[in-house]
Design a protein around this motif. Structure first.
Motif, mmCIF file in Angstrom:
data_model
loop_
_atom_site.group_PDB
_atom_site.id
_atom_site.type_symbol
_atom_site.label_atom_id
_atom_site.label_comp_id
_atom_site.label_asym_id
_atom_site.label_seq_id
_atom_site.Cartn_x
_atom_site.Cartn_y
_atom_site.Cartn_z
ATOM 1 N N LYS A 14 -30.779 55.442 -39.018
ATOM 2 C CA LYS A 14 -30.034 55.921 -37.860
ATOM 3 C C LYS A 14 -30.855 55.953 -36.578
ATOM 4 C CE LYS A 14 -27.957 60.304 -36.285
ATOM 5 N NZ LYS A 14 -27.578 61.677 -36.727
ATOM 6 N N TRP A 15 -31.986 56.667 -36.584
ATOM 7 C CA TRP A 15 -32.650 56.996 -35.331
ATOM 8 C C TRP A 15 -33.402 55.821 -34.711
ATOM 9 C CZ3 TRP A 15 -31.131 60.854 -32.604
ATOM 10 C CH2 TRP A 15 -30.558 61.956 -33.228
ATOM 11 N N LEU A 16 -33.960 54.926 -35.513
ATOM 12 C CA LEU A 16 -34.654 53.775 -34.937
ATOM 13 C C LEU A 16 -33.678 52.874 -34.177
ATOM 14 C CD1 LEU A 16 -37.122 52.824 -37.819
ATOM 15 C CD2 LEU A 16 -37.696 53.840 -35.609
ATOM 16 N N ASP A 17 -32.524 52.624 -34.773
ATOM 17 C CA ASP A 17 -31.523 51.797 -34.094
ATOM 18 C C ASP A 17 -31.011 52.482 -32.835
ATOM 19 O OD1 ASP A 17 -31.780 49.874 -36.032
ATOM 20 O OD2 ASP A 17 -30.071 50.581 -37.222
ATOM 21 N N ARG A 18 -30.803 53.773 -32.919
ATOM 22 C CA ARG A 18 -30.302 54.504 -31.752
ATOM 23 C C ARG A 18 -31.338 54.527 -30.637
ATOM 24 N NH1 ARG A 18 -27.483 60.453 -32.147
ATOM 25 N NH2 ARG A 18 -27.422 60.939 -29.906
ATOM 26 N N MET A 19 -32.607 54.606 -31.021
ATOM 27 C CA MET A 19 -33.692 54.597 -30.034
ATOM 28 C C MET A 19 -33.709 53.282 -29.258
ATOM 29 S SD MET A 19 -37.780 54.770 -30.870
ATOM 30 C CE MET A 19 -37.679 53.185 -31.733
ATOM 31 N N LYS A 60 -36.268 57.467 -24.597
ATOM 32 C CA LYS A 60 -37.608 58.030 -24.444
ATOM 33 C C LYS A 60 -37.764 59.290 -25.289
ATOM 34 C CE LYS A 60 -40.493 60.265 -20.924
ATOM 35 N NZ LYS A 60 -40.576 60.629 -19.496
ATOM 36 N N GLU A 61 -36.767 60.168 -25.232
ATOM 37 C CA GLU A 61 -36.855 61.423 -25.983
ATOM 38 C C GLU A 61 -36.895 61.170 -27.486
ATOM 39 O OE1 GLU A 61 -34.464 65.673 -26.621
ATOM 40 O OE2 GLU A 61 -33.600 64.094 -25.355
ATOM 41 N N ILE A 62 -36.074 60.239 -27.964
ATOM 42 C CA ILE A 62 -36.059 59.930 -29.395
ATOM 43 C C ILE A 62 -37.415 59.392 -29.833
ATOM 44 C CG2 ILE A 62 -35.079 58.420 -31.165
ATOM 45 C CD1 ILE A 62 -32.417 58.592 -29.673
ATOM 46 N N ALA A 63 -37.991 58.482 -29.034
ATOM 47 C CA ALA A 63 -39.292 57.909 -29.385
ATOM 48 C C ALA A 63 -40.369 58.991 -29.438
ATOM 49 C CB ALA A 63 -39.673 56.825 -28.376
ATOM 50 N N GLU A 64 -40.346 59.902 -28.469
ATOM 51 C CA GLU A 64 -41.330 60.988 -28.458
ATOM 52 C C GLU A 64 -41.191 61.873 -29.696
ATOM 53 O OE1 GLU A 64 -40.478 62.979 -24.826
ATOM 54 O OE2 GLU A 64 -41.885 61.779 -23.648
ATOM 55 N N LEU A 65 -39.953 62.221 -30.032
ATOM 56 C CA LEU A 65 -39.721 63.093 -31.181
ATOM 57 C C LEU A 65 -40.092 62.404 -32.492
ATOM 58 C CD1 LEU A 65 -36.335 64.701 -30.078
ATOM 59 C CD2 LEU A 65 -38.541 65.865 -30.293
ATOM 60 N N LEU A 66 -39.775 61.114 -32.612
ATOM 61 C CA LEU A 66 -40.130 60.389 -33.832
ATOM 62 C C LEU A 66 -41.643 60.259 -33.968
ATOM 63 C CD1 LEU A 66 -37.457 57.526 -33.983
ATOM 64 C CD2 LEU A 66 -37.430 59.765 -35.098
ATOM 65 N N ALA A 67 -42.323 60.025 -32.856
ATOM 66 C CA ALA A 67 -43.784 59.940 -32.898
ATOM 67 C C ALA A 67 -44.390 61.276 -33.319
ATOM 68 C CB ALA A 67 -44.321 59.517 -31.533
ATOM 69 N N SER A 68 -43.876 62.366 -32.757
ATOM 70 C CA SER A 68 -44.385 63.695 -33.121
ATOM 71 C C SER A 68 -44.134 63.996 -34.592
ATOM 72 C CB SER A 68 -43.721 64.765 -32.247
ATOM 73 O OG SER A 68 -44.065 64.589 -30.894
ATOM 74 N N ASP A 79 -43.338 48.313 -39.666
ATOM 75 C CA ASP A 79 -42.254 47.984 -38.742
ATOM 76 C C ASP A 79 -41.771 49.217 -37.986
ATOM 77 O OD1 ASP A 79 -40.031 46.199 -37.729
ATOM 78 O OD2 ASP A 79 -38.844 47.697 -38.823
ATOM 79 N N LYS A 80 -41.665 50.345 -38.677
ATOM 80 C CA LYS A 80 -41.159 51.564 -38.038
ATOM 81 C C LYS A 80 -42.096 52.049 -36.940
ATOM 82 C CE LYS A 80 -38.935 52.971 -42.337
ATOM 83 N NZ LYS A 80 -38.902 53.934 -43.443
ATOM 84 N N VAL A 81 -43.382 52.099 -37.254
ATOM 85 C CA VAL A 81 -44.360 52.575 -36.269
ATOM 86 C C VAL A 81 -44.430 51.620 -35.085
ATOM 87 C CG1 VAL A 81 -46.811 53.031 -35.898
ATOM 88 C CG2 VAL A 81 -45.698 53.860 -37.970
ATOM 89 N N GLN A 82 -44.366 50.326 -35.341
ATOM 90 C CA GLN A 82 -44.399 49.352 -34.247
ATOM 91 C C GLN A 82 -43.202 49.515 -33.325
ATOM 92 O OE1 GLN A 82 -44.695 45.552 -36.212
ATOM 93 N NE2 GLN A 82 -46.943 45.624 -36.328
ATOM 94 N N ARG A 83 -42.042 49.759 -33.881
ATOM 95 C CA ARG A 83 -40.834 49.923 -33.065
ATOM 96 C C ARG A 83 -40.922 51.176 -32.195
ATOM 97 N NH1 ARG A 83 -36.059 49.172 -37.403
ATOM 98 N NH2 ARG A 83 -34.714 49.526 -35.569
ATOM 99 N N ILE A 84 -41.454 52.249 -32.768
ATOM 100 C CA ILE A 84 -41.612 53.479 -31.981
ATOM 101 C C ILE A 84 -42.634 53.267 -30.870
ATOM 102 C CG2 ILE A 84 -42.347 55.897 -32.065
ATOM 103 C CD1 ILE A 84 -41.356 55.952 -34.990
ATOM 104 N N ASN A 85 -43.766 52.660 -31.211
ATOM 105 C CA ASN A 85 -44.811 52.428 -30.212
ATOM 106 C C ASN A 85 -44.341 51.489 -29.110
ATOM 107 O OD1 ASN A 85 -47.131 53.983 -30.779
ATOM 108 N ND2 ASN A 85 -47.577 52.710 -32.564
ATOM 109 N N SER A 86 -43.476 50.549 -29.464
ATOM 110 C CA SER A 86 -42.967 49.620 -28.458
ATOM 111 C C SER A 86 -42.188 50.360 -27.375
ATOM 112 C CB SER A 86 -42.078 48.574 -29.128
ATOM 113 O OG SER A 86 -41.507 47.709 -28.166
ATOM 114 N N ILE A 87 -41.364 51.315 -27.792
ATOM 115 C CA ILE A 87 -40.610 52.109 -26.816
ATOM 116 C C ILE A 87 -41.553 52.980 -26.001
ATOM 117 C CG2 ILE A 87 -38.835 53.881 -26.537
ATOM 118 C CD1 ILE A 87 -37.744 51.174 -27.397
ATOM 119 N N LEU A 88 -42.524 53.591 -26.672
ATOM 120 C CA LEU A 88 -43.458 54.458 -25.961
ATOM 121 C C LEU A 88 -44.274 53.685 -24.939
ATOM 122 C CD1 LEU A 88 -44.749 56.631 -28.953
ATOM 123 C CD2 LEU A 88 -43.097 57.290 -27.206
#
Length: 382
Positions: free
Chosen positions: A321-326, A337-345, A364-373
């Motif tokens: 859910k959350w990666l796609d929504r991000m 931005k908020e979703i990426a910050e919360l997922l990273a935390s 893949d998950k960490v790369q996707r989060i870092n890409s947004i950040l």
């Protein structure tokens, strides 16, 4: 005429048929076997009589157990740990492999003179459950979490796990019972040329057990204050492991199963302040004036998915859910931005190793989060 031999000086002979009620039962069991015949043999009757001599009411001094329980709980709480109370619902036995004249040994707490389960055994039970039975969301995360909690399997790696497992001690004086093993195939075990037939006479081997219904306290504490996040899931493992695979010896045939007793905590674990204590209300009064921090809609939705309460459930929600929504292009830059910050935390708190050095599906998950950040230049999360 009494023909029993006792390995003591004549002046020290004790004409006792049962373990004295105020004696250390462990010392009596290990050192004072008094059923020897003139040829220094026990025989089946001698073994059974010796075990029956242990069943003189309950073992363990009530006052001593109460004092130890208070110190035990105080120590665990000072380390930021938690205690759980369990009652054995099947006979419990530990230490059968120890040497003893009756062939089956038993583990006793040296100071309390009661049966107990060493902390190393508790740790082994929980680790076995986590490695073999716990269904982690992802294999890589499962291995990392088990290694983090219990330490590496490779003895060459000189690191310890994040949690401390305490000895499981009885809360009250313990009632013992006698049980019997009846192996039928002794001739076959002695000579494989014989057939393992059911017609052989069974051999009665008596052994000592803890009768069902006895209350024990278990405890786990973080080794460091910043490792407390591993505590909750490990306590869940402990409850599941004791209920399904059991502790001690002969667990394969149903011995050593324990059931959690939630109500016991209210009875034995004192609260810091009484609910009726006016001082308690005064201490809480200033805090009651402070406004509560409101969660954003995104935070509220994540909390419903287990963000702070269930790491496994939230990992599933993060994946589906959350990666796609991000990454969804809805023109809501602040939401992404908020979703990426919360997922990273969340990753840094619950999957710290995978955040630093991701493996498997986490890459893949960490790369996707870092890409947004990175798009928002949030260097502090890199």
């Amino acid at each position: 005429m009494n023909t029993r031999l006792i390995p003591l000086y004549k002046e020290a002979h004790l004409d006792l048929e049962r373990c004295p009620s105020d004696a250390n039962a462990g010392l009596w069991y290990d050192k004072f076997c008094n059923q020897w015949a003139s040829n220094w043999s026990l025989g089946d009757n001698g073994k059974m009589k010796w075990l029956q001599s242990m069943q003189n009411g309950r073992v363990g001094d009530k006052d001593l157990l109460e004092e130890v329980l208070k110190r035990y709980i105080k120590l665990v709480k000072s380390l930021g740990g938690e205690v759980r109370f369990f009652r054995n619902i099947t006979p419990f036995v530990t230490g059968l492999g120890r040497t003893h004249p009756i062939e089956n040994g038993f583990i006793w707490h040296h100071n309390l003179g009661t049966p107990y389960l060493p902390g190393s055994s508790v740790k082994g039970i929980v680790r076995s459950w986590a490695e073999s039975w716990w269904d982690g969301e992802e294999n890589d995360d499962k291995k990392d979490l088990v290694r983090q909690v219990f330490g590496p399997e490779n003895e060459d790696q000189k690191t310890v796990g994040s949690l401390i497992f305490f000895d499981a001690l009885p809360v009250e004086p313990i009632r013992l019972a006698t049980d019997v093993m009846t192996p039928h195939y002794a001739p076959y075990y002695q000579n494989e040329q014989n057939v393992p037939g059911d017609w052989y006479n069974p051999i009665l081997i008596p052994f000592l057990t803890v009768a069902p219904g006895q209350l024990f306290i278990f405890a786990v504490a973080p080794r460091n204050k910043d490792q407390i996040r591993d505590l909750e899931i490990t306590l869940n493992w402990l409850t599941e492991a004791l209920g399904l695979i059991g502790g001690g010896s002969k667990t394969a045939v149903g011995y050593g199963c324990f059931k959690l007793v939630p109500d016991a905590k209210a009875k034995y674990v004192p609260e810091e302040h009484s609910a009726a204590d006016p001082k308690n209300d005064m201490e809480k009064a200033p805090n009651s004036q402070e406004p509560e921090r409101k969660l954003t809609p995104i935070q509220q939705e994540m909390e419903e998915d287990g963000y702070s309460t269930d790491a496994n459930a939230f990992m599933e929600a993060l994946t589906v859910k959350w990666l796609d929504r991000m990454e969804a292009d809805k023109g809501e830059a602040s939401e992404s931005k908020e979703i990426a910050e919360l997922l990273a935390s969340w990753y840094k708190k619950n999957r710290a190793n995978q955040w630093k050095k991701p493996t498997g599906k986490n890459i893949d998950k960490v790369q996707r989060i870092n890409s947004i950040l990175e798009n928002y230049s949030l260097d502090k999360y890199k």
